[in-house]
Write a protein that holds these residues in place. Structure first.
Motif, PDB file in Angstrom:
ATOM      1  N   HIS A  46       0.830  -1.207   0.000  1.00  0.00           N
ATOM      2  CA  HIS A  46       0.000   0.000   0.000  1.00  0.00           C
ATOM      3  C   HIS A  46       0.865   1.257   0.000  1.00  0.00           C
ATOM      4  O   HIS A  46       0.605   2.202  -0.761  1.00  0.00           O
ATOM      5  CB  HIS A  46      -0.928   0.018   1.214  1.00  0.00           C
ATOM      6  N   LEU A  47       1.891   1.281   0.836  1.00  0.00           N
ATOM      7  CA  LEU A  47       2.765   2.455   0.892  1.00  0.00           C
ATOM      8  C   LEU A  47       3.471   2.677  -0.444  1.00  0.00           C
ATOM      9  O   LEU A  47       3.611   3.820  -0.898  1.00  0.00           O
ATOM     10  CB  LEU A  47       3.784   2.293   2.019  1.00  0.00           C
ATOM     11  N   ILE A  48       3.891   1.595  -1.093  1.00  0.00           N
ATOM     12  CA  ILE A  48       4.531   1.725  -2.399  1.00  0.00           C
ATOM     13  C   ILE A  48       3.544   2.300  -3.416  1.00  0.00           C
ATOM     14  O   ILE A  48       3.898   3.142  -4.247  1.00  0.00           O
ATOM     15  CB  ILE A  48       5.062   0.357  -2.871  1.00  0.00           C
ATOM     16  N   SER A  49       2.284   1.886  -3.322  1.00  0.00           N
ATOM     17  CA  SER A  49       1.264   2.350  -4.272  1.00  0.00           C
ATOM     18  C   SER A  49       0.960   3.836  -4.132  1.00  0.00           C
ATOM     19  O   SER A  49       0.473   4.462  -5.072  1.00  0.00           O
ATOM     20  CB  SER A  49      -0.031   1.539  -4.097  1.00  0.00           C
ATOM     21  N   VAL A  50       1.262   4.419  -2.967  1.00  0.00           N
ATOM     22  CA  VAL A  50       0.992   5.854  -2.764  1.00  0.00           C
ATOM     23  C   VAL A  50       2.276   6.681  -2.800  1.00  0.00           C
ATOM     24  O   VAL A  50       2.285   7.834  -2.381  1.00  0.00           O
ATOM     25  CB  VAL A  50       0.236   6.103  -1.435  1.00  0.00           C
ATOM     26  N   GLY A  51       3.366   6.078  -3.327  1.00  0.00           N
ATOM     27  CA  GLY A  51       4.557   6.875  -3.582  1.00  0.00           C
ATOM     28  C   GLY A  51       5.790   6.571  -2.754  1.00  0.00           C
ATOM     29  O   GLY A  51       6.855   7.152  -2.989  1.00  0.00           O
ATOM     30  N   TRP A  52       5.670   5.689  -1.771  1.00  0.00           N
ATOM     31  CA  TRP A  52       6.855   5.320  -0.993  1.00  0.00           C
ATOM     32  C   TRP A  52       7.769   4.453  -1.859  1.00  0.00           C
ATOM     33  O   TRP A  52       7.307   3.734  -2.743  1.00  0.00           O
ATOM     34  CB  TRP A  52       6.462   4.549   0.267  1.00  0.00           C
ATOM     35  N   GLN A  53       9.059   4.497  -1.612  1.00  0.00           N
ATOM     36  CA  GLN A  53      10.036   3.744  -2.389  1.00  0.00           C
ATOM     37  C   GLN A  53      10.488   2.508  -1.618  1.00  0.00           C
ATOM     38  O   GLN A  53      10.888   2.614  -0.464  1.00  0.00           O
ATOM     39  CB  GLN A  53      11.238   4.640  -2.725  1.00  0.00           C
ATOM     40  N   TYR A  54      10.410   1.368  -2.276  1.00  0.00           N
ATOM     41  CA  TYR A  54      10.789   0.105  -1.638  1.00  0.00           C
ATOM     42  C   TYR A  54      12.306  -0.008  -1.590  1.00  0.00           C
ATOM     43  O   TYR A  54      12.993   0.156  -2.597  1.00  0.00           O
ATOM     44  CB  TYR A  54      10.196  -1.055  -2.418  1.00  0.00           C
ATOM     45  N   GLU A  55      12.857  -0.285  -0.405  1.00  0.00           N
ATOM     46  CA  GLU A  55      14.303  -0.383  -0.224  1.00  0.00           C
ATOM     47  C   GLU A  55      14.754  -1.803   0.154  1.00  0.00           C
ATOM     48  O   GLU A  55      15.883  -1.993   0.576  1.00  0.00           O
ATOM     49  CB  GLU A  55      14.779   0.625   0.819  1.00  0.00           C
ATOM     50  N   GLY A  56      13.863  -2.773   0.013  1.00  0.00           N
ATOM     51  CA  GLY A  56      14.247  -4.154   0.239  1.00  0.00           C
ATOM     52  C   GLY A  56      13.953  -4.654   1.642  1.00  0.00           C
ATOM     53  O   GLY A  56      13.192  -4.053   2.402  1.00  0.00           O
ATOM     54  N   ILE A  57      14.583  -5.778   1.977  1.00  0.00           N
ATOM     55  CA  ILE A  57      14.422  -6.366   3.312  1.00  0.00           C
ATOM     56  C   ILE A  57      15.460  -5.754   4.237  1.00  0.00           C
ATOM     57  O   ILE A  57      16.656  -5.804   3.973  1.00  0.00           O
ATOM     58  CB  ILE A  57      14.602  -7.895   3.253  1.00  0.00           C
ATOM     59  N   GLY A  58      14.988  -5.172   5.310  1.00  0.00           N
ATOM     60  CA  GLY A  58      15.901  -4.557   6.256  1.00  0.00           C
ATOM     61  C   GLY A  58      16.529  -5.569   7.195  1.00  0.00           C
ATOM     62  O   GLY A  58      17.713  -5.515   7.499  1.00  0.00           O
ATOM     63  N   TRP A  59      15.706  -6.536   7.639  1.00  0.00           N
ATOM     64  CA  TRP A  59      16.147  -7.595   8.557  1.00  0.00           C
ATOM     65  C   TRP A  59      15.037  -8.645   8.607  1.00  0.00           C
ATOM     66  O   TRP A  59      14.071  -8.561   7.845  1.00  0.00           O
ATOM     67  CB  TRP A  59      16.415  -7.025   9.955  1.00  0.00           C
ATOM     68  N   TYR A  60      15.169  -9.601   9.519  1.00  0.00           N
ATOM     69  CA  TYR A  60      14.169 -10.655   9.631  1.00  0.00           C
ATOM     70  C   TYR A  60      13.561 -10.687  11.032  1.00  0.00           C
ATOM     71  O   TYR A  60      14.187 -10.270  12.007  1.00  0.00           O
ATOM     72  CB  TYR A  60      14.789 -12.021   9.300  1.00  0.00           C
TER      73      TYR A  60
END
Length: 230
Positions: A95-109
């Motif tokens: 949802h955040l990506i759909s409203v303009g946020w940029q995906y930066e991958g997996i931060g941790w687990y």
């Protein structure tokens, strides 16, 4: 305008220099704080931590210890306000990506054995730095008392956080980033100029016009106080 530019530059230093990979090792998640935007940032990358610290972010020690495998915790970035968000929830990430946020991958687990809970709290009054994540129940309860919303558990760690503690700093009795005296009273000073001062800081002893006391920096900021300028 100057403050907004500084916040933007600090955020840009993260986005433009570093890329989060799709696999991370078991590591201490380093916690930093941006006194201009109020954002807490978390990374296992020591180089990234040092870069941000040199740009004016305050290093606060270890937020928690993440496992080397488990359920992925996603990291996204809002380029409009210079804010990061972290979530275990795929739908929230999408949802955040759909409203303009940029995906930066997996931060941790997140630990599938649910060894140590990492609590999530939300500040409805903040534009940036609106979420806080901590393994410390004292910090979590302090934020909730200051008006933050309880969003339960964000994910799980394999080890608790170990905030940095200045041995010369009085009052940080439980090594949690909560500044209290032996009776549990807050030791962070809030001045009549709406500036907060933590024990051991440059202007702490000089500040006598105290109008409010706080236990955590987040609590002071939620009440409308800001950090002093160097």
């Amino acid at each position: 305008m100057k403050k907004k530019l500084l916040v933007w530059l600090l955020g840009l230093s993260i986005l433009g220099v570093f890329t989060v990979g799709e696999k991370v090792d078991a590591a201490e998640m380093l916690r930093l704080y941006n006194p201009n935007s109020g954002e807490h940032f978390y990374t296992a990358d020591g180089t990234e931590k040092n870069q941000l610290a040199s740009a004016g972010w305050q290093y606060e020690g270890t937020g928690w210890v993440a496992p080397d495998n488990g359920d992925p915790v996603y990291r996204v970035y809002n380029p409009n306000v210079g804010d990061h968000h972290y979530t275990l929830n795929v739908s929230e990430k999408d949802h955040l990506i759909s409203v303009g946020w940029q995906y930066e991958g997996i931060g941790w687990y997140s630990d599938t054995q649910e060894t140590v809970a990492v609590y999530r709290a939300y500040n409805p009054n903040a534009q940036t730095g609106s979420h806080n994540y901590t393994t410390n129940t004292g910090e979590q309860q302090s934020l909730l008392s200051a008006g933050w919303h309880d969003e339960n558990i964000g994910w799980y760690a394999i080890g608790e956080g170990r905030p940095i503690v200045n041995p010369s700093t009085p009052g940080n009795s439980n090594n949690s980033g909560v500044y209290v005296d032996a009776q549990g009273n807050g030791l962070i000073k809030g001045s009549q100029n709406n500036i907060y001062h933590i024990p051991g800081s440059k202007y702490y002893d000089r500040t006598t016009n105290v109008v409010a006391w706080f236990k955590t920096i987040a609590e002071a900021e939620a009440a409308g106080y800001r950090a002093p300028q160097n």
